[in-house]
Structures are given as C-alpha cells and as structure tokens.
Design a protein around this motif. Structure first.
Motif, PDB file in Angstrom:
ATOM      1  N   ALA A   1     -20.419 -13.447  23.358  1.00 37.84           N
ATOM      2  CA  ALA A   1     -19.991 -13.583  24.754  1.00 37.84           C
ATOM      3  C   ALA A   1     -20.692 -12.555  25.635  1.00 37.84           C
ATOM      4  CB  ALA A   1     -18.481 -13.432  24.853  1.00 37.84           C
ATOM      5  N   GLY A   2     -20.820 -11.330  25.151  1.00 36.61           N
ATOM      6  CA  GLY A   2     -21.494 -10.294  25.923  1.00 36.61           C
ATOM      7  C   GLY A   2     -22.967 -10.599  26.145  1.00 36.61           C
ATOM      8  N   LEU A   3     -23.644 -11.075  25.108  1.00 37.78           N
ATOM      9  CA  LEU A   3     -25.059 -11.434  25.256  1.00 37.78           C
ATOM     10  C   LEU A   3     -25.249 -12.609  26.199  1.00 37.78           C
ATOM     11  CD1 LEU A   3     -26.370 -11.002  21.591  1.00 37.78           C
ATOM     12  CD2 LEU A   3     -26.942  -9.616  23.593  1.00 37.78           C
ATOM     13  N   LEU A   4     -24.402 -13.607  26.089  1.00 39.72           N
ATOM     14  CA  LEU A   4     -24.495 -14.752  26.984  1.00 39.72           C
ATOM     15  C   LEU A   4     -24.267 -14.329  28.434  1.00 39.72           C
ATOM     16  CD1 LEU A   4     -24.818 -17.826  27.269  1.00 39.72           C
ATOM     17  CD2 LEU A   4     -22.336 -17.990  27.041  1.00 39.72           C
ATOM     18  N   ALA A   5     -23.268 -13.496  28.671  1.00 35.88           N
ATOM     19  CA  ALA A   5     -23.007 -13.010  30.031  1.00 35.88           C
ATOM     20  C   ALA A   5     -24.179 -12.189  30.547  1.00 35.88           C
ATOM     21  CB  ALA A   5     -21.727 -12.179  30.043  1.00 35.88           C
ATOM     22  N   PHE A   6     -24.777 -11.374  29.681  1.00 41.13           N
ATOM     23  CA  PHE A   6     -25.923 -10.567  30.091  1.00 41.13           C
ATOM     24  C   PHE A   6     -27.103 -11.437  30.481  1.00 41.13           C
ATOM     25  CE2 PHE A   6     -29.918  -8.468  28.887  1.00 41.13           C
ATOM     26  CZ  PHE A   6     -29.911  -7.435  29.808  1.00 41.13           C
ATOM     27  N   PHE A   7     -27.421 -12.431  29.648  1.00 41.97           N
ATOM     28  CA  PHE A   7     -28.564 -13.295  29.943  1.00 41.97           C
ATOM     29  C   PHE A   7     -28.340 -14.126  31.200  1.00 41.97           C
ATOM     30  CE2 PHE A   7     -29.822 -13.014  25.317  1.00 41.97           C
ATOM     31  CZ  PHE A   7     -30.935 -12.246  25.572  1.00 41.97           C
ATOM     32  N   LEU A   8     -27.128 -14.583  31.415  1.00 36.14           N
ATOM     33  CA  LEU A   8     -26.867 -15.408  32.591  1.00 36.14           C
ATOM     34  C   LEU A   8     -26.830 -14.592  33.880  1.00 36.14           C
ATOM     35  CD1 LEU A   8     -24.190 -17.902  31.235  1.00 36.14           C
ATOM     36  CD2 LEU A   8     -26.623 -18.297  31.640  1.00 36.14           C
ATOM     37  N   SER A   9     -26.528 -13.308  33.787  1.00 34.60           N
ATOM     38  CA  SER A   9     -26.433 -12.490  34.999  1.00 34.60           C
ATOM     39  C   SER A   9     -27.659 -11.631  35.244  1.00 34.60           C
ATOM     40  CB  SER A   9     -25.197 -11.589  34.923  1.00 34.60           C
ATOM     41  OG  SER A   9     -25.367 -10.646  33.886  1.00 34.60           O
ATOM     42  N   ALA A  10     -28.605 -11.597  34.334  1.00 41.19           N
ATOM     43  CA  ALA A  10     -29.733 -10.673  34.441  1.00 41.19           C
ATOM     44  C   ALA A  10     -30.833 -11.152  35.375  1.00 41.19           C
ATOM     45  CB  ALA A  10     -30.315 -10.413  33.054  1.00 41.19           C
ATOM     46  N   GLY A  11     -30.706 -12.298  35.965  1.00 44.48           N
ATOM     47  CA  GLY A  11     -31.767 -12.790  36.839  1.00 44.48           C
ATOM     48  C   GLY A  11     -32.938 -13.281  36.009  1.00 44.48           C
ATOM     49  N   GLY A  12     -34.121 -13.251  36.567  1.00 46.26           N
ATOM     50  CA  GLY A  12     -35.295 -13.745  35.864  1.00 46.26           C
ATOM     51  C   GLY A  12     -35.904 -12.741  34.918  1.00 46.26           C
TER      52      GLY A  12
END
Length: 139
Positions: free
Chosen positions: A114-125
């Motif tokens: 969940a943490g990795l998914l949230a990071f990738f979705l919020s990290a921009g490009g």
C-alpha cells in the motif's frame, strides 16, 4: 442457508481485530477521507460542496445509520460497540484499543504494498512507472 464463499478469513479472531480497531466502519471512513481530500484540492466553493462536504456528510450519516440499524437488529454486539469507535482513531486515542495489538494484527507485506502504491501514484512523473498514466495523454 449460508453463502458458500466465506470472505471473512479471520472469523476465529472475534469481532474486534485489524482495521476495526481503528474504526467500526473502515470502508466509510476511507470514503470520508476521500471527501476531505476532495475539499482540500477544490478551488471553488461549488467544488468544496460537491467533492468535499457532500461525501463527508453522506458517509457520516450512512455510518451512523448503519450502526443504529445493526444495534436494533442485534448484529452489532455490545462488546464491539464498547471496544471500537465510529470515528477513526478515537478508540486508539482514548485507550479502548492499543497500538501494539493493532501492529501485531496488521500484515507487513500489505502495508508495504500500500505504501509503495501510494508513493508511485503521488510522486508525479519523477518516479512513476510508465504504465501508470492517470489523466495524462501521451503525444
């Protein structure tokens, strides 16, 4: 006749375990947090009402109604009602639940995913994988 598919794999743990230590209605709490996020990114009063206040008020009323109906029908036991809270994290803050027991029951691999998914979705490009292209069109 009961449903042949039992999605509650942890029925042997009792009524209060895992995410129900945080909130009695975790699915509605999550949708309420989504409404709060919608209000924070809104730029007009209409958007705040539509994407912020509307969902928060609707899901709060639905959670209260669900509790009332389940108390009347007997589905919500007195033990679960006293040990948990409708408002997220309130039972942890006032001492009805402990963070240690919550940590023992959570699955670490699920938290990492969940943490990795949230990071990738919020990290921009910058860090986002190429297959995650929500709302962007490639030219």
């Amino acid at each position: 006749m009961a449903c042949p598919f039992d999605f509650n794999a942890y029925a042997s743990r009792g009524e209060v375990f895992g995410i129900t230590r945080v909130s009695r209605r975790p699915e509605l709490a999550g949708l309420g947090f989504y409404g709060i996020a919608g209000a924070l990114v809104a730029t007009t009063a209409t958007q705040v009402a539509m994407w912020g206040l509307g969902p928060v008020i609707s899901f709060s009323i639905l959670a209260l109604h669900s509790d009332r109906v389940q108390r009347r029908s007997g589905e919500l036991s007195l033990e679960k009602y006293q040990q948990t809270s409708l408002m997220p994290f309130l039972a942890l803050l006032d001492g009805r639940q402990t963070l240690v027991t919550l940590q023992d029951e959570l699955v670490t691999s699920n938290l990492v995913a969940a943490g990795l998914l949230a990071f990738f979705l919020s990290a921009g490009g910058a860090v986002k994988p190429s297959w995650v292209a929500f709302g962007k069109t490639r030219v």
